[in-house]
Write an enzyme that holds these catalytic residues in place. Structure first.
Site, PDB file in Angstrom:
ATOM      1  N   HIS A   1       8.114  13.585 -20.380  1.00 20.05           N
ATOM      2  CA  HIS A   1       7.223  12.741 -21.012  1.00 20.05           C
ATOM      3  C   HIS A   1       7.642  11.534 -21.519  1.00 20.05           C
ATOM      4  O   HIS A   1       8.874  11.445 -22.060  1.00 20.05           O
ATOM      5  CB  HIS A   1       6.406  13.483 -22.191  1.00 20.05           C
ATOM      6  CG  HIS A   1       5.585  12.658 -22.822  1.00 20.05           C
ATOM      7  ND1 HIS A   1       4.273  12.192 -22.393  1.00 20.05           N
ATOM      8  CD2 HIS A   1       5.485  12.120 -24.302  1.00 20.05           C
ATOM      9  CE1 HIS A   1       3.713  11.506 -23.224  1.00 20.05           C
ATOM     10  NE2 HIS A   1       4.371  11.322 -24.262  1.00 20.05           N
TER      11      HIS A   1
ATOM     12  N   HIS B   1       6.777   7.345 -13.663  1.00 16.98           N
ATOM     13  CA  HIS B   1       7.498   6.327 -14.645  1.00 16.98           C
ATOM     14  C   HIS B   1       8.814   5.806 -13.924  1.00 16.98           C
ATOM     15  O   HIS B   1       9.535   4.991 -14.531  1.00 16.98           O
ATOM     16  CB  HIS B   1       7.832   6.967 -15.839  1.00 16.98           C
ATOM     17  CG  HIS B   1       6.542   7.224 -16.600  1.00 16.98           C
ATOM     18  ND1 HIS B   1       5.582   6.399 -17.213  1.00 16.98           N
ATOM     19  CD2 HIS B   1       6.086   8.508 -16.870  1.00 16.98           C
ATOM     20  CE1 HIS B   1       4.828   6.871 -17.835  1.00 16.98           C
ATOM     21  NE2 HIS B   1       4.920   8.232 -17.909  1.00 16.98           N
TER      22      HIS B   1
END
Length: 148
Positions: free
Chosen positions: A139, A37
């Protein structure tokens, strides 16, 4: 007395090993978060980024992953969300107090299978919601348009 000392020592070793394993787990999840990410990704390069980071498939299959979000900021700035730059959000998540530049890569050809995954990128500036463990992001949950 020696027996008690041995038991205490053995307990201390077991506790230390448990803490080290937990720390190693968090470190691995943090590294995975970064590789999935984090980075300055152009919306026109989703196919290349998804492929080079090996993010095109759903784990254990050849089905193309539907979407992935890249956060265009440094790891330190993102990590700060887990501290003073974040606030609790929806139970176990933390939301950023400031918006971030993101690129969302979405699968163009639905039901495609690897290696035929093709992505369309869209750039936004959004708040983000992440899960933190021991001060590290592990996450990415979602981007947030606003906090009405």
């Amino acid at each position: 007395m020696q027996g008690i000392m041995r038991i205490l020592f053995a307990g201390l070793l077991l506790l230390s090993a448990t803490v080290l394993c937990q720390d190693a787990g968090v470190t691995l999840r943090y590294r995975n978060f970064i590789s999935r990410h984090v980075g300055q990704v152009s919306r026109d390069r989703c196919d290349q980024e998804m492929g080079s980071r090996r993010l095109t498939t759903i784990s254990g299959s050849n089905e193309c992953k539907a979407t992935n979000t890249f956060i265009g900021a440094t790891t330190n700035r993102i990590r700060s969300i887990c501290g003073s730059a974040g606030a609790p959000y929806g139970g176990t998540l933390t939301r950023s107090l400031q918006p971030f530049p993101i690129v969302v890569c979405e699968l163009k050809n639905q039901n495609a299978r690897h290696p035929h995954c093709q992505y369309r990128g869209r750039a936004y500036t959004r708040y983000i919601a992440i899960q933190c463990e021991q001060g590290f992001p592990v996450h990415f949950e979602r981007d947030i348009v606003s906090f009405d």
